[in-house]
Design a protein around this motif. Structure first.
Motif, PDB file in Angstrom:
ATOM      1  N   ALA A   1     -11.878   1.950 -34.213  1.00 27.24           N
ATOM      2  CA  ALA A   1     -10.681   2.791 -34.342  1.00 27.24           C
ATOM      3  C   ALA A   1     -10.289   3.388 -32.988  1.00 27.24           C
ATOM      4  O   ALA A   1      -9.097   3.458 -32.662  1.00 27.24           O
ATOM      5  N   GLN A   2     -11.267   3.816 -32.213  1.00 29.02           N
ATOM      6  CA  GLN A   2     -10.980   4.352 -30.883  1.00 29.02           C
ATOM      7  C   GLN A   2     -10.390   3.274 -29.981  1.00 29.02           C
ATOM      8  O   GLN A   2      -9.427   3.518 -29.263  1.00 29.02           O
ATOM      9  N   GLN A   3     -10.954   2.077 -30.040  1.00 27.40           N
ATOM     10  CA  GLN A   3     -10.431   0.962 -29.247  1.00 27.40           C
ATOM     11  C   GLN A   3      -8.987   0.659 -29.620  1.00 27.40           C
ATOM     12  O   GLN A   3      -8.139   0.456 -28.744  1.00 27.40           O
ATOM     13  N   GLU A   4      -8.710   0.651 -30.894  1.00 24.82           N
ATOM     14  CA  GLU A   4      -7.353   0.366 -31.368  1.00 24.82           C
ATOM     15  C   GLU A   4      -6.367   1.421 -30.865  1.00 24.82           C
ATOM     16  O   GLU A   4      -5.276   1.098 -30.391  1.00 24.82           O
ATOM     17  N   PHE A   5      -6.751   2.687 -30.962  1.00 25.89           N
ATOM     18  CA  PHE A   5      -5.881   3.764 -30.492  1.00 25.89           C
ATOM     19  C   PHE A   5      -5.614   3.630 -28.994  1.00 25.89           C
ATOM     20  O   PHE A   5      -4.461   3.667 -28.559  1.00 25.89           O
ATOM     21  N   LEU A   6      -6.666   3.482 -28.206  1.00 25.17           N
ATOM     22  CA  LEU A   6      -6.510   3.392 -26.753  1.00 25.17           C
ATOM     23  C   LEU A   6      -5.649   2.198 -26.360  1.00 25.17           C
ATOM     24  O   LEU A   6      -4.736   2.316 -25.545  1.00 25.17           O
ATOM     25  N   SER A   7      -5.920   1.070 -26.958  1.00 23.31           N
ATOM     26  CA  SER A   7      -5.167  -0.142 -26.640  1.00 23.31           C
ATOM     27  C   SER A   7      -3.699  -0.001 -27.008  1.00 23.31           C
ATOM     28  O   SER A   7      -2.813  -0.322 -26.209  1.00 23.31           O
ATOM     29  N   ALA A   8      -3.424   0.495 -28.198  1.00 27.69           N
ATOM     30  CA  ALA A   8      -2.036   0.646 -28.649  1.00 27.69           C
ATOM     31  C   ALA A   8      -1.272   1.628 -27.774  1.00 27.69           C
ATOM     32  O   ALA A   8      -0.118   1.375 -27.398  1.00 27.69           O
ATOM     33  N   GLU A   9      -1.888   2.738 -27.435  1.00 27.89           N
ATOM     34  CA  GLU A   9      -1.213   3.742 -26.620  1.00 27.89           C
ATOM     35  C   GLU A   9      -0.921   3.226 -25.218  1.00 27.89           C
ATOM     36  O   GLU A   9       0.143   3.483 -24.664  1.00 27.89           O
ATOM     37  N   LEU A  10      -1.855   2.480 -24.655  1.00 29.00           N
ATOM     38  CA  LEU A  10      -1.624   1.907 -23.324  1.00 29.00           C
ATOM     39  C   LEU A  10      -0.580   0.802 -23.369  1.00 29.00           C
ATOM     40  O   LEU A  10       0.298   0.725 -22.511  1.00 29.00           O
ATOM     41  N   ASP A  11      -0.675  -0.065 -24.372  1.00 27.72           N
ATOM     42  CA  ASP A  11       0.286  -1.168 -24.490  1.00 27.72           C
ATOM     43  C   ASP A  11       1.708  -0.660 -24.670  1.00 27.72           C
ATOM     44  O   ASP A  11       2.653  -1.243 -24.154  1.00 27.72           O
ATOM     45  N   ASP A  12       1.852   0.442 -25.411  1.00 26.28           N
ATOM     46  CA  ASP A  12       3.180   1.007 -25.671  1.00 26.28           C
ATOM     47  C   ASP A  12       3.632   1.968 -24.571  1.00 26.28           C
ATOM     48  O   ASP A  12       4.746   2.483 -24.641  1.00 26.28           O
ATOM     49  N   ASP A  13       2.766   2.210 -23.588  1.00 26.88           N
ATOM     50  CA  ASP A  13       3.032   3.197 -22.544  1.00 26.88           C
ATOM     51  C   ASP A  13       3.480   4.517 -23.189  1.00 26.88           C
ATOM     52  O   ASP A  13       4.441   5.155 -22.769  1.00 26.88           O
ATOM     53  N   ALA A  14       2.766   4.883 -24.245  1.00 26.75           N
ATOM     54  CA  ALA A  14       3.086   6.073 -25.036  1.00 26.75           C
ATOM     55  C   ALA A  14       2.722   7.342 -24.264  1.00 26.75           C
ATOM     56  O   ALA A  14       2.176   7.288 -23.162  1.00 26.75           O
ATOM     57  N   ASP A  15       2.990   8.481 -24.878  1.00 24.96           N
ATOM     58  CA  ASP A  15       2.751   9.746 -24.180  1.00 24.96           C
ATOM     59  C   ASP A  15       1.270  10.017 -23.922  1.00 24.96           C
ATOM     60  O   ASP A  15       0.937  10.871 -23.116  1.00 24.96           O
ATOM     61  N   TRP A  16       0.376   9.283 -24.558  1.00 24.88           N
ATOM     62  CA  TRP A  16      -1.051   9.424 -24.295  1.00 24.88           C
ATOM     63  C   TRP A  16      -1.490   8.595 -23.087  1.00 24.88           C
ATOM     64  O   TRP A  16      -2.591   8.773 -22.575  1.00 24.88           O
ATOM     65  N   ALA A  17      -0.662   7.663 -22.631  1.00 23.53           N
ATOM     66  CA  ALA A  17      -1.064   6.712 -21.593  1.00 23.53           C
ATOM     67  C   ALA A  17      -1.519   7.396 -20.309  1.00 23.53           C
ATOM     68  O   ALA A  17      -2.505   6.971 -19.693  1.00 23.53           O
ATOM     69  N   GLU A  18      -0.843   8.429 -19.898  1.00 21.57           N
ATOM     70  CA  GLU A  18      -1.190   9.089 -18.632  1.00 21.57           C
ATOM     71  C   GLU A  18      -2.583   9.699 -18.677  1.00 21.57           C
ATOM     72  O   GLU A  18      -3.378   9.534 -17.738  1.00 21.57           O
ATOM     73  N   VAL A  19      -2.919  10.372 -19.743  1.00 23.40           N
ATOM     74  CA  VAL A  19      -4.240  10.987 -19.830  1.00 23.40           C
ATOM     75  C   VAL A  19      -5.316   9.924 -20.066  1.00 23.40           C
ATOM     76  O   VAL A  19      -6.450  10.065 -19.593  1.00 23.40           O
ATOM     77  N   ILE A  20      -4.986   8.839 -20.752  1.00 22.84           N
ATOM     78  CA  ILE A  20      -5.927   7.729 -20.903  1.00 22.84           C
ATOM     79  C   ILE A  20      -6.202   7.111 -19.535  1.00 22.84           C
ATOM     80  O   ILE A  20      -7.349   6.814 -19.195  1.00 22.84           O
ATOM     81  N   ASP A  21      -5.162   6.938 -18.731  1.00 21.17           N
ATOM     82  CA  ASP A  21      -5.346   6.422 -17.371  1.00 21.17           C
ATOM     83  C   ASP A  21      -6.217   7.365 -16.539  1.00 21.17           C
ATOM     84  O   ASP A  21      -7.037   6.914 -15.730  1.00 21.17           O
ATOM     85  N   SER A  22      -6.061   8.649 -16.743  1.00 20.94           N
ATOM     86  CA  SER A  22      -6.878   9.630 -16.032  1.00 20.94           C
ATOM     87  C   SER A  22      -8.348   9.489 -16.416  1.00 20.94           C
ATOM     88  O   SER A  22      -9.236   9.510 -15.551  1.00 20.94           O
TER      89      SER A  22
END
Length: 78
Positions: free
Chosen positions: A49-70
């Protein structure tokens, strides 16, 4: 540089992980350094589930992407 929309603690909350400063630092210390050949979302320490969330947020360049990149950068530089 602007602060991310979500703080790192909120990302850890979203991932269902302890989110206080000490827990975040312990997580990074335990899992770093992440090799440069592994995408963050494919790291072996995430649940499906964590992998799915991280992947989806990065792929969509969603609002979580910046903190995931951090988080990604912190895991690779430690």
């Amino acid at each position: 540089m602007e602060s991310p929309i979500h703080p790192l603690s909120a990302l850890f909350d979203q991932l269902g992980l302890p989110s206080d400063h000490a827990a975040i630092e312990a997580f990074i210390g335990q899992h770093a350094p992440l090799d440069n050949h592994t995408r963050l979302a494919e790291a072996p320490f995430w649940t499906a589930a964590q992998q799915e969330f991280l992947s989806a947020e990065l792929d969509d360049d969603a609002d979580w992407a910046e903190v995931i990149d951090s988080l990604d950068a912190r895991l690779r530089s430690s």
